[in-house]
Motif scaffolding. Structure first.
Motif, PDB file in Angstrom:
ATOM      1  N   ARG A  47      81.228 -31.711 -47.134  1.00 28.02           N
ATOM      2  CA  ARG A  47      80.410 -31.010 -48.120  1.00 28.02           C
ATOM      3  C   ARG A  47      80.085 -29.629 -47.574  1.00 28.02           C
ATOM      4  NH1 ARG A  47      74.541 -31.085 -47.719  1.00 28.02           N
ATOM      5  NH2 ARG A  47      73.872 -31.819 -45.691  1.00 28.02           N
ATOM      6  N   LEU A  97      63.895 -33.756 -45.438  1.00 30.35           N
ATOM      7  CA  LEU A  97      63.822 -32.635 -44.477  1.00 30.35           C
ATOM      8  C   LEU A  97      65.194 -32.438 -43.852  1.00 30.35           C
ATOM      9  CD1 LEU A  97      60.428 -33.370 -42.672  1.00 30.35           C
ATOM     10  CD2 LEU A  97      60.906 -31.500 -44.271  1.00 30.35           C
ATOM     11  N   GLY A  98      66.203 -32.251 -44.701  1.00 30.83           N
ATOM     12  CA  GLY A  98      67.544 -31.979 -44.211  1.00 30.83           C
ATOM     13  C   GLY A  98      67.739 -30.482 -44.095  1.00 30.83           C
ATOM     14  N   GLN A  99      68.965 -30.059 -44.349  1.00 34.51           N
ATOM     15  CA  GLN A  99      69.313 -28.641 -44.290  1.00 34.51           C
ATOM     16  C   GLN A  99      68.341 -27.813 -45.137  1.00 34.51           C
ATOM     17  OE1 GLN A  99      71.949 -27.834 -42.469  1.00 34.51           O
ATOM     18  NE2 GLN A  99      72.295 -25.697 -43.027  1.00 34.51           N
ATOM     19  N   LEU A 100      68.127 -28.244 -46.371  1.00 26.62           N
ATOM     20  CA  LEU A 100      67.312 -27.460 -47.313  1.00 26.62           C
ATOM     21  C   LEU A 100      65.817 -27.639 -47.052  1.00 26.62           C
ATOM     22  CD1 LEU A 100      69.286 -28.193 -50.618  1.00 26.62           C
ATOM     23  CD2 LEU A 100      69.594 -26.320 -48.997  1.00 26.62           C
ATOM     24  N   TRP A 146      58.996 -36.012 -45.672  1.00 27.88           N
ATOM     25  CA  TRP A 146      59.398 -37.429 -45.662  1.00 27.88           C
ATOM     26  C   TRP A 146      60.904 -37.553 -45.492  1.00 27.88           C
ATOM     27  CZ3 TRP A 146      61.841 -40.660 -49.627  1.00 27.88           C
ATOM     28  CH2 TRP A 146      61.741 -42.028 -49.358  1.00 27.88           C
ATOM     29  N   THR A 147      61.309 -38.424 -44.575  1.00 29.15           N
ATOM     30  CA  THR A 147      62.738 -38.624 -44.299  1.00 29.15           C
ATOM     31  C   THR A 147      63.033 -40.120 -44.180  1.00 29.15           C
ATOM     32  OG1 THR A 147      62.202 -38.383 -41.977  1.00 29.15           O
ATOM     33  CG2 THR A 147      63.122 -36.446 -43.060  1.00 29.15           C
ATOM     34  N   ARG A 148      64.318 -40.435 -44.008  1.00 30.27           N
ATOM     35  CA  ARG A 148      64.721 -41.832 -43.836  1.00 30.27           C
ATOM     36  C   ARG A 148      64.410 -42.269 -42.403  1.00 30.27           C
ATOM     37  NH1 ARG A 148      70.178 -44.629 -44.387  1.00 30.27           N
ATOM     38  NH2 ARG A 148      70.876 -42.961 -43.027  1.00 30.27           N
ATOM     39  N   ALA A 149      64.953 -41.505 -41.447  1.00 32.50           N
ATOM     40  CA  ALA A 149      64.659 -41.792 -40.043  1.00 32.50           C
ATOM     41  C   ALA A 149      63.460 -40.931 -39.626  1.00 32.50           C
ATOM     42  CB  ALA A 149      65.871 -41.437 -39.191  1.00 32.50           C
ATOM     43  N   ARG A 165      61.158 -38.298 -38.005  1.00 32.35           N
ATOM     44  CA  ARG A 165      61.528 -36.969 -37.486  1.00 32.35           C
ATOM     45  C   ARG A 165      60.336 -36.349 -36.775  1.00 32.35           C
ATOM     46  NH1 ARG A 165      65.757 -34.725 -40.687  1.00 32.35           N
ATOM     47  NH2 ARG A 165      65.524 -32.785 -39.531  1.00 32.35           N
ATOM     48  N   PRO A 170      68.849 -36.074 -51.427  1.00 32.09           N
ATOM     49  CA  PRO A 170      70.122 -36.410 -52.091  1.00 32.09           C
ATOM     50  C   PRO A 170      69.885 -37.592 -53.029  1.00 32.09           C
ATOM     51  CG  PRO A 170      70.110 -37.249 -49.831  1.00 32.09           C
ATOM     52  CD  PRO A 170      68.782 -36.563 -50.036  1.00 32.09           C
ATOM     53  N   SER A 189      64.239 -30.175 -57.130  1.00 30.92           N
ATOM     54  CA  SER A 189      65.493 -29.451 -57.066  1.00 30.92           C
ATOM     55  C   SER A 189      66.532 -30.281 -56.331  1.00 30.92           C
ATOM     56  CB  SER A 189      65.297 -28.095 -56.382  1.00 30.92           C
ATOM     57  OG  SER A 189      66.406 -27.285 -56.663  1.00 30.92           O
ATOM     58  N   ASP A 245      64.518 -28.049 -61.714  1.00 31.16           N
ATOM     59  CA  ASP A 245      65.792 -27.316 -61.719  1.00 31.16           C
ATOM     60  C   ASP A 245      66.962 -28.222 -62.081  1.00 31.16           C
ATOM     61  OD1 ASP A 245      67.471 -24.993 -61.057  1.00 31.16           O
ATOM     62  OD2 ASP A 245      68.175 -26.232 -59.398  1.00 31.16           O
ATOM     63  N   SER A 292      68.566 -23.084 -58.926  1.00 34.02           N
ATOM     64  CA  SER A 292      67.670 -22.738 -57.821  1.00 34.02           C
ATOM     65  C   SER A 292      68.463 -22.197 -56.641  1.00 34.02           C
ATOM     66  CB  SER A 292      66.860 -23.955 -57.392  1.00 34.02           C
ATOM     67  OG  SER A 292      67.724 -24.996 -57.021  1.00 34.02           O
ATOM     68  N   SER A 293      69.665 -22.708 -56.466  1.00 31.31           N
ATOM     69  CA  SER A 293      70.480 -22.275 -55.342  1.00 31.31           C
ATOM     70  C   SER A 293      71.938 -22.382 -55.765  1.00 31.31           C
ATOM     71  CB  SER A 293      70.188 -23.182 -54.145  1.00 31.31           C
ATOM     72  OG  SER A 293      70.966 -22.791 -53.067  1.00 31.31           O
ATOM     73  N   TYR A 315      74.979 -39.849 -48.213  1.00 30.23           N
ATOM     74  CA  TYR A 315      74.735 -38.415 -48.370  1.00 30.23           C
ATOM     75  C   TYR A 315      75.257 -37.636 -47.182  1.00 30.23           C
ATOM     76  CZ  TYR A 315      70.597 -39.390 -45.447  1.00 30.23           C
ATOM     77  OH  TYR A 315      69.742 -39.788 -44.439  1.00 30.23           O
TER      78      TYR A 315
HETATM   79  P1  NAP Z   1      70.748 -33.218 -46.117  1.00 29.72           P
HETATM   80  O1  NAP Z   1      70.821 -32.170 -45.059  1.00 29.72           O
HETATM   81  O2  NAP Z   1      71.732 -34.336 -46.116  1.00 29.72           O
HETATM   82  O3  NAP Z   1      69.269 -33.830 -46.043  1.00 29.72           O
HETATM   83  C1  NAP Z   1      68.866 -34.910 -46.818  1.00 29.72           C
HETATM   84  C2  NAP Z   1      67.452 -35.300 -46.435  1.00 29.72           C
HETATM   85  O4  NAP Z   1      67.017 -36.351 -47.308  1.00 29.72           O
HETATM   86  C3  NAP Z   1      67.349 -35.834 -45.000  1.00 29.72           C
HETATM   87  O5  NAP Z   1      66.150 -35.393 -44.408  1.00 29.72           O
HETATM   88  C4  NAP Z   1      67.318 -37.351 -45.212  1.00 29.72           C
HETATM   89  O6  NAP Z   1      66.633 -38.087 -44.230  1.00 29.72           O
HETATM   90  C5  NAP Z   1      66.538 -37.435 -46.522  1.00 29.72           C
HETATM   91  N1  NAP Z   1      66.797 -38.727 -47.160  1.00 29.72           N
HETATM   92  C6  NAP Z   1      67.952 -39.193 -47.675  1.00 29.72           C
HETATM   93  N2  NAP Z   1      67.795 -40.453 -48.153  1.00 29.72           N
HETATM   94  C7  NAP Z   1      66.502 -40.772 -47.915  1.00 29.72           C
HETATM   95  C8  NAP Z   1      65.733 -41.939 -48.151  1.00 29.72           C
HETATM   96  N3  NAP Z   1      66.251 -43.033 -48.722  1.00 29.72           N
HETATM   97  N4  NAP Z   1      64.446 -41.935 -47.756  1.00 29.72           N
HETATM   98  C9  NAP Z   1      63.906 -40.836 -47.158  1.00 29.72           C
HETATM   99  N5  NAP Z   1      64.587 -39.687 -46.903  1.00 29.72           N
HETATM  100  C10 NAP Z   1      65.870 -39.672 -47.279  1.00 29.72           C
HETATM  101  O7  NAP Z   1      70.824 -32.571 -47.562  1.00 29.72           O
HETATM  102  P2  NAP Z   1      70.495 -31.058 -47.996  1.00 29.72           P
HETATM  103  O8  NAP Z   1      71.621 -30.168 -47.672  1.00 29.72           O
HETATM  104  O9  NAP Z   1      69.130 -30.708 -47.513  1.00 29.72           O
HETATM  105  O10 NAP Z   1      70.481 -31.223 -49.609  1.00 29.72           O
HETATM  106  C11 NAP Z   1      69.618 -32.153 -50.235  1.00 29.72           C
HETATM  107  C12 NAP Z   1      69.974 -32.299 -51.696  1.00 29.72           C
HETATM  108  O11 NAP Z   1      69.587 -31.138 -52.403  1.00 29.72           O
HETATM  109  C13 NAP Z   1      71.450 -32.433 -51.993  1.00 29.72           C
HETATM  110  O12 NAP Z   1      71.908 -33.741 -51.788  1.00 29.72           O
HETATM  111  C14 NAP Z   1      71.509 -32.037 -53.447  1.00 29.72           C
HETATM  112  O13 NAP Z   1      71.325 -33.186 -54.263  1.00 29.72           O
HETATM  113  C15 NAP Z   1      70.320 -31.109 -53.619  1.00 29.72           C
HETATM  114  N6  NAP Z   1      70.761 -29.715 -53.896  1.00 29.72           N
HETATM  115  C16 NAP Z   1      70.390 -29.149 -55.055  1.00 29.72           C
HETATM  116  C17 NAP Z   1      70.776 -27.850 -55.339  1.00 29.72           C
HETATM  117  C18 NAP Z   1      70.348 -27.192 -56.611  1.00 29.72           C
HETATM  118  O14 NAP Z   1      70.874 -26.133 -56.957  1.00 29.72           O
HETATM  119  N7  NAP Z   1      69.388 -27.718 -57.311  1.00 29.72           N
HETATM  120  C19 NAP Z   1      71.531 -27.117 -54.415  1.00 29.72           C
HETATM  121  C20 NAP Z   1      71.889 -27.723 -53.231  1.00 29.72           C
HETATM  122  C21 NAP Z   1      71.495 -29.039 -52.975  1.00 29.72           C
HETATM  123  P3  NAP Z   1      67.130 -38.112 -42.682  1.00 29.72           P
HETATM  124  O15 NAP Z   1      66.692 -36.792 -42.111  1.00 29.72           O
HETATM  125  O16 NAP Z   1      66.422 -39.257 -42.105  1.00 29.72           O
HETATM  126  O17 NAP Z   1      68.635 -38.254 -42.740  1.00 29.72           O
END
Ligand code: NAP
Length: 310
Positions: A87, A142-145, A163-166, A168, A197, A223, A249, A275-276, A310
């Motif tokens: 991705r 609390l991932g990339q975004l 809030w996250t899965r694991a 932090r 996600p 978002s 969004d 939004s992005s 994800y």
């Molecule tokens: P990412 O780096 O994979 O981070 C995902 C975060 O969500 C991680 O902190 C993960 O926890 C947490 N998570 C996932 N499943 C969970 C659960 N069951 N319980 C608690 N926390 C959970 O993803 P990202 O790059 O930040 O992007 C996140 C999402 O934003 C994308 O998947 C997409 O759907 C959305 N997005 C939207 C736009 C838009 O234009 N609106 C643009 C880009 C992305 P861990 O840290 O424990 O792994």
């Protein structure tokens, strides 16, 4: 060997140009003009591409999703078995999302809707000054975004929870994990921001029960993906006044149907999944890097963990 490119018509040429600017030797086929299916070794696709169609290419060794979210890839039948999926993790996507979060958090925090309503009625009246240090922003994911947005909010002076899965440990962010952690965070959150996600675990996470845990007068921002919010539950919470406003969004379905109540709701800010936005010239280097790694048999970057979803 060739690369299959598949995205909306308006973005196709920009993606082609961006990839060729870095790797002029790439043989790029713009879908549906794939040529000989046996020559396709990698596919770079956005969410409109039918995963079943990718099974036509017997030598496919890499699939790149042109976005951060991968939920569309997980819909049946999913990517061809055995083909690694990457991705985007792109700085422009991350900074764009940070701006959107900051913009709307500040709108809610600084009573923008109230001041605009006063302006429309030509009312010159000062509202009580909001206290940044008392406005708690809770981020789901609390991932990339989410991590980047948390940093911006901290810089402005908001107390930030996440809030996250694991579990932090992020300096300056009060971190929660798991089901109990979610409940604990929601009771302390004045502005909720969803940057998760969409997975079976997170679908419908903003619902009647979780909204009820937020303090009265809280705001909601989504978002992540439309499927995170149970729309009727959010509308009910807005109508009864428990939730003071929402910035959305993403929706299910998209585009948001013209008759949907969100469009005309006075407490809802609607964005058209903007939004992005992925900028091809910014995202192309990592795509080319993965194509080179695939050709050289080196480990790929930004791989999707299908076991986590994800
Ligand atoms: P990412 O780096 O994979 O981070 C995902 C975060 O969500 C991680 O902190 C993960 O926890 C947490 N998570 C996932 N499943 C969970 C659960 N069951 N319980 C608690 N926390 C959970 O993803 P990202 O790059 O930040 O992007 C996140 C999402 O934003 C994308 O998947 C997409 O759907 C959305 N997005 C939207 C736009 C838009 O234009 N609106 C643009 C880009 C992305 P861990 O840290 O424990 O792994």
């Amino acid at each position: 060997m060739a690369i299959l490119l598949s995205t909306k018509a308006s973005a196709m040429q920009a993606w082609r140009d961006a990839l060729l600017a870095i790797a002029p030797d790439l043989d790029i086929r713009m879908f549906p003009e794939a040529g000989n299916p046996e020559e396709i070794e990698a596919a770079v696709c956005w969410n409109s591409h039918d995963m079943a169609e990718l099974r036509r290419y017997p030598n496919l060794k890499l699939l790149v999703s042109m976005g951060a979210g991968v939920d569309h890839l997980l819909r049946a039948p999913g990517p061809p078995p055995g083909v690694p999926v990457a991705r985007l993790k792109d700085e422009r996507l991350t900074t764009g999302m940070g701006e959107w979060v900051l913009l709307n958090v500040l709108r809610f925090h600084r009573q923008d809707a109230e001041y605009r309503a006063q302006q429309a009625a030509r009312i010159w009246r000062e509202l009580p000054a909001p206290d940044t240090a008392q406005r708690r922003v809770g981020i789901l994911g609390l991932g990339q975004l989410g991590t980047h947005a948390a940093g911006l909010l901290r810089m402005v002076g908001f107390p930030v929870l996440g809030w996250t899965r694991a579990p932090r440990d992020i300096p300056g962010v009060t971190c929660f994990a798991g089901a109990d952690g979610l409940r604990a965070m929601l009771t302390q959150t004045d502005i909720l921001v969803c940057l998760l996600p969409l997975t079976p675990e997170t679908r419908g996470i903003i619902n009647r029960d979780t909204l009820a845990l937020l303090p009265p007068g809280a705001f909601v921002m989504n978002s992540g993906r439309g499927g995170h919010v149970v729309a009727d539950d959010l509308l009910a919470a807005l109508d009864c006044g428990h939730i003071a406003g929402a910035a959305l969004d993403v929706f299910e379905p998209e585009p948001l149907p013209p008759e949907h109540r969100f469009w005309g709701h006075e407490k809802v800010l609607v964005w058209p999944h903007a939004s992005s936005i992925t900028i091809p010239s910014s995202a192309a280097p990592q795509v080319v890097e993965n194509i080179r790694r695939m050709r050289q048999g080196r480990p790929l970057i930004n791989l999707v963990d299908f076991s986590a979803g994800y």
